[in-house]
Scaffold this active site. Structure first.
Site, PDB file in Angstrom:
ATOM      1  N   HIS A 154       0.922  -1.093  -0.019  1.00 15.60           N
ATOM      2  CA  HIS A 154      -0.073  -0.033   0.087  1.00 15.60           C
ATOM      3  C   HIS A 154       0.895   1.261   0.087  1.00 15.60           C
ATOM      4  CE1 HIS A 154      -3.156  -2.817   1.470  1.00 15.60           C
ATOM      5  NE2 HIS A 154      -4.256  -1.913   0.896  1.00 15.60           N
ATOM      6  N   LYS A 158      -0.570   4.820   4.909  1.00 12.62           N
ATOM      7  CA  LYS A 158      -1.459   3.690   5.190  1.00 12.62           C
ATOM      8  C   LYS A 158      -1.021   3.622   6.632  1.00 12.62           C
ATOM      9  CE  LYS A 158      -3.867  -0.650   4.856  1.00 12.62           C
ATOM     10  NZ  LYS A 158      -5.136   0.109   5.151  1.00 12.62           N
TER      11      LYS A 158
HETATM   12  N1  LIG Z   1     -12.814  -1.473   3.212  1.00 13.36           N
HETATM   13  C1  LIG Z   1     -12.086  -0.884   1.960  1.00 13.36           C
HETATM   14  O1  LIG Z   1     -12.620  -1.279   0.941  1.00 13.36           O
HETATM   15  C2  LIG Z   1     -11.196   0.172   2.237  1.00 13.36           C
HETATM   16  C3  LIG Z   1     -10.732   0.629   3.493  1.00 13.36           C
HETATM   17  N2  LIG Z   1     -10.030   1.676   3.612  1.00 13.36           N
HETATM   18  C4  LIG Z   1      -9.812   1.970   4.844  1.00 13.36           C
HETATM   19  O2  LIG Z   1     -10.381   3.232   5.133  1.00 13.36           O
HETATM   20  C5  LIG Z   1      -9.866   4.088   6.467  1.00 13.36           C
HETATM   21  C6  LIG Z   1      -9.683   5.532   5.798  1.00 13.36           C
HETATM   22  O3  LIG Z   1      -8.661   5.364   4.578  1.00 13.36           O
HETATM   23  P1  LIG Z   1      -8.377   6.806   3.839  1.00 13.36           P
HETATM   24  O4  LIG Z   1      -9.341   7.389   3.305  1.00 13.36           O
HETATM   25  O5  LIG Z   1      -7.226   6.177   2.778  1.00 13.36           O
HETATM   26  O6  LIG Z   1      -7.527   7.496   4.956  1.00 13.36           O
HETATM   27  P2  LIG Z   1      -7.441   9.074   5.296  1.00 13.36           P
HETATM   28  O7  LIG Z   1      -6.508   9.395   6.598  1.00 13.36           O
HETATM   29  O8  LIG Z   1      -7.215   9.779   3.936  1.00 13.36           O
HETATM   30  O9  LIG Z   1      -8.801   9.608   5.806  1.00 13.36           O
HETATM   31  C7  LIG Z   1      -9.471   9.155   6.900  1.00 13.36           C
HETATM   32  C8  LIG Z   1     -10.343  10.495   7.302  1.00 13.36           C
HETATM   33  O10 LIG Z   1     -11.004  10.518   8.516  1.00 13.36           O
HETATM   34  C9  LIG Z   1     -10.918  11.477   9.258  1.00 13.36           C
HETATM   35  N3  LIG Z   1     -11.312  11.437  10.645  1.00 13.36           N
HETATM   36  C10 LIG Z   1     -10.488  10.987  11.774  1.00 13.36           C
HETATM   37  N4  LIG Z   1     -11.093  11.045  12.984  1.00 13.36           N
HETATM   38  C11 LIG Z   1     -12.474  11.319  12.596  1.00 13.36           C
HETATM   39  C12 LIG Z   1     -13.761  11.390  13.365  1.00 13.36           C
HETATM   40  N5  LIG Z   1     -13.698  11.322  14.665  1.00 13.36           N
HETATM   41  N6  LIG Z   1     -14.653  11.951  12.602  1.00 13.36           N
HETATM   42  C13 LIG Z   1     -14.743  12.145  11.400  1.00 13.36           C
HETATM   43  N7  LIG Z   1     -13.760  12.018  10.743  1.00 13.36           N
HETATM   44  C14 LIG Z   1     -12.488  11.548  11.196  1.00 13.36           C
HETATM   45  C15 LIG Z   1      -9.523  11.856   9.203  1.00 13.36           C
HETATM   46  O11 LIG Z   1      -9.351  13.349   9.435  1.00 13.36           O
HETATM   47  P3  LIG Z   1      -7.829  13.734   9.706  1.00 13.36           P
HETATM   48  O12 LIG Z   1      -6.985  13.440   8.751  1.00 13.36           O
HETATM   49  O13 LIG Z   1      -8.026  15.290   9.763  1.00 13.36           O
HETATM   50  O14 LIG Z   1      -7.512  13.045  11.171  1.00 13.36           O
HETATM   51  C16 LIG Z   1      -9.424  11.594   7.407  1.00 13.36           C
HETATM   52  O15 LIG Z   1     -10.091  12.926   6.858  1.00 13.36           O
HETATM   53  C17 LIG Z   1      -8.696   3.273   6.669  1.00 13.36           C
HETATM   54  O16 LIG Z   1      -8.746   2.471   7.738  1.00 13.36           O
HETATM   55  C18 LIG Z   1      -8.416   2.303   5.374  1.00 13.36           C
HETATM   56  O17 LIG Z   1      -7.551   1.331   5.371  1.00 13.36           O
HETATM   57  C19 LIG Z   1      -9.491   2.437   2.652  1.00 13.36           C
HETATM   58  C20 LIG Z   1     -10.006   1.917   1.319  1.00 13.36           C
HETATM   59  C21 LIG Z   1     -10.756   0.744   0.966  1.00 13.36           C
HETATM   60  O1  LIG Z   2      -5.830   2.118   3.647  1.00 11.43           O
HETATM   61  C1  LIG Z   2      -6.125   1.665   2.357  1.00 11.43           C
HETATM   62  O2  LIG Z   2      -5.414   2.419   1.259  1.00 11.43           O
HETATM   63  C2  LIG Z   2      -6.538   0.478   1.990  1.00 11.43           C
HETATM   64  N1  LIG Z   2      -7.128  -0.296   2.979  1.00 11.43           N
HETATM   65  C3  LIG Z   2      -7.797  -1.238   2.995  1.00 11.43           C
HETATM   66  C4  LIG Z   2      -7.227  -2.314   3.683  1.00 11.43           C
HETATM   67  O3  LIG Z   2      -6.501  -2.234   4.746  1.00 11.43           O
HETATM   68  O4  LIG Z   2      -7.086  -3.485   3.054  1.00 11.43           O
HETATM   69  C5  LIG Z   2      -8.498  -1.818   1.425  1.00 11.43           C
HETATM   70  C6  LIG Z   2      -7.503  -1.253   0.320  1.00 11.43           C
HETATM   71  O5  LIG Z   2      -6.443  -2.171   0.299  1.00 11.43           O
HETATM   72  C7  LIG Z   2      -7.011   0.133   0.551  1.00 11.43           C
END
Ligand SMILES: NC(=O)C1=CN([C@@H]2O[C@H](COP(=O)(O)OP(=O)(O)OC[C@H]3O[C@@H](n4cnc5c(N)ncnc54)[C@H](OP(=O)(O)O)[C@@H]3O)[C@@H](O)[C@H]2O)C=CC1
Ligand SMILES: O=C(O)C1=N[C@H](C(=O)O)C[C@H](O)C1
Length: 267
Positions: A154, A158
Site C-alpha cells: 500500500h 497507510k
Molecule cells: N474497506 C475498504 O474497501 C477500504 C478501506 N479503507 C480504509 O478506510 C480508512 C480510511 O482510509 P483513507 O481514506 O485512505 O484515510 P484518510 O486518512 O485519507 O481518511 C480518513 C479521514 O477520517 C478523518 N477522521 C478522523 N477522525 C475522525 C472523526 N472522529 N470523525 C470524522 N472523521 C474523522 C480523518 O481526518 P484527519 O486526517 O483530519 O484526522 C481523515 O480525513 C482506513 O482504515 C483504510 O484502511 C480504505 C480503502 C478501502
Molecule cells: O488504506 C488503504 O488505502 C486501503 N485499505 C484497505 C485495507 O486495509 O485492506 C483496503 C485497500 O487495500 C486500501
C-alpha cells in the site's frame, strides 16, 4: 436514500462523495469530519472536486444522523466505534470500511449491529471478495504441504498493518483449512526465526509511494507454486462497493453483514 459520508476530506471520503452524487437513488445529506478539522464549513462537493453541493462539512454528527438513512464510514477505529453507536441509536445502515479495529472495537461494532444493519469489510471491491472466495477454495483443496503466505503493498500513508484485506484473505485461507487463523498466523520474521512451521500462514506488509492496494495469496508447495493476486488501480472500486452495500442494507434487519453477503458470495 439519504446518505452521510464520514471522514469527508480523506482519500476515501472524497471518492465516496463523488460516488454518492453520481448514484441514482442516493443523495448526500451530510459530510462529517473530526472536531476542529480545517475542512469544517467547506462545501463537500467543492472538497471532492465536483462543484458546489450545498452540503457543508460538519463535526456535529447528531443532527446529521437524525436526517439520514445510511452512513458510509471510512475513517479511523475510534471514530467508527462512535459512529456505530450513533447509527444504532438512529436505526440507520452503517457501512464500515475502516480497518485496524481492535477486538474491543469489534465487540462494540457487534453490539451496535443488534440495533441496525452494519456491513463491514476490509475491502469493498468485487475483485477482492472473489479473491477471498477463491483463496478459501484453494486452501481447502490443498494440504498444509502448501505453505500459505500473504503479501500486500500500500501507499506510504497507510497507518495499519497488515491491511484489512490481508487479514480477510488470511481468514478465508484459514477457514478453507478449517483452522483458526490466530493459532497459525506469523505476522513478522526477523533474525534467527528457525524453519517455517507446517501450517503457518505468513503475512508481509510493504509500504511505499502511491500504491492503491495490492494483495497476493501464495500457496508454495513442493516444486510448484500457485499465486492469486488482486491489484486495485483506483479507489472507485471501494466506493462503488460501499454504495452497493448501503443500498442493499436499507430496510434490512439489524445484524453484522459482510460484503460477501451483499455480493451473494456467502456459503
Ligand atoms: N474497506 C475498504 O474497501 C477500504 C478501506 N479503507 C480504509 O478506510 C480508512 C480510511 O482510509 P483513507 O481514506 O485512505 O484515510 P484518510 O486518512 O485519507 O481518511 C480518513 C479521514 O477520517 C478523518 N477522521 C478522523 N477522525 C475522525 C472523526 N472522529 N470523525 C470524522 N472523521 C474523522 C480523518 O481526518 P484527519 O486526517 O483530519 O484526522 C481523515 O480525513 C482506513 O482504515 C483504510 O484502511 C480504505 C480503502 C478501502
Ligand atoms: O488504506 C488503504 O488505502 C486501503 N485499505 C484497505 C485495507 O486495509 O485492506 C483496503 C485497500 O487495500 C486500501
Amino acid at each position: 436514500m439519504r446518505l452521510i459520508v464520514t471522514g469527508a476530506s480523506g482519500r476515501m471520503g472524497r471518492e465516496l462523495i463523488r460516488t454518492v452524487v453520481e448514484t441514482d437513488g442516493a443523495v448526500l445529506v451530510g459530510a462529517i469530519e473530526r472536531d476542529g478539522a480545517a475542512e469544517i464549513g467547506a462545501d463537500a462537493g467543492e472538497l471532492a472536486g465536483i462543484g458546489h453541493l450545498g452540503v457543508p462539512v460538519t463535526d456535529d454528527a447528531l443532527p446529521v444522523f437524525a436526517r439520514a438513512d445510511g452512513v458510509i464510514d471510512f475513517t479511523v477505529p475510534v471514530a467508527t466505534v462512535a459512529f456505530a453507536e450513533l447509527a444504532a441509536q438512529a436505526r440507520i445502515a452503517h457501512i464500515v470500511g475502516t480497518t485496524g479495529l481492535s477486538e474491543d472495537d469489534d465487540a462494540k461494532l457487534a453490539a451496535a449491529a443488534r440495533h441496525a444493519a452494519v456491513v463491514r469489510s476490509g475491502n469493498m471491491s468485487l475483485g477482492v471478495n472473489l479473491l477471498a472466495a477463491l483463496a478459501k477454495k484453494v486452501a481447502a483443496a490443498l494440504d498444509p504441504d502448501f505453505d500459505i503466505e500473504i503479501v500486500e503493498m500500500h501507499h506510504r500513508n497507510k497507518v495499519d498493518a497488515p491491511s484489512g484485506t490481508a487479514l480477510m484473505l488470511g481468514e478465508a485461507a484459514a477457514e478453507g483449512r478449517e483452522v483458526a487463523l490466530d493459532q497459525h498466523a506469523v505476522w513478522t520474521r526477523h533474525g534467527q526465526t528457525g524453519a517455517r512451521k507446517r501450517g503457518d500462514i505468513g503475512f508481509q506488509a510493504l509500504r511505499g509511494g502511491t500504491v492503491v492496494g495490492e494483495h497476493t495469496v501464495i500457496f508454495a508447495g513442493p516444486h510448484e507454486r500457485i499465486e492469486l493476486s488482486h491489484r486495485a488501480e483506483d479507489r472507485g472500486i471501494f466506493s462503488r462497493g460501499a454504495i452497493k452495500a448501503v443500498l442493499w442494507a436499507r430496510g434490512r434487519k439489524p445484524g453484522l453483514y459482510s460484503m460477501a453477503d451483499v455480493l451473494g458470495l456467502s456459503d
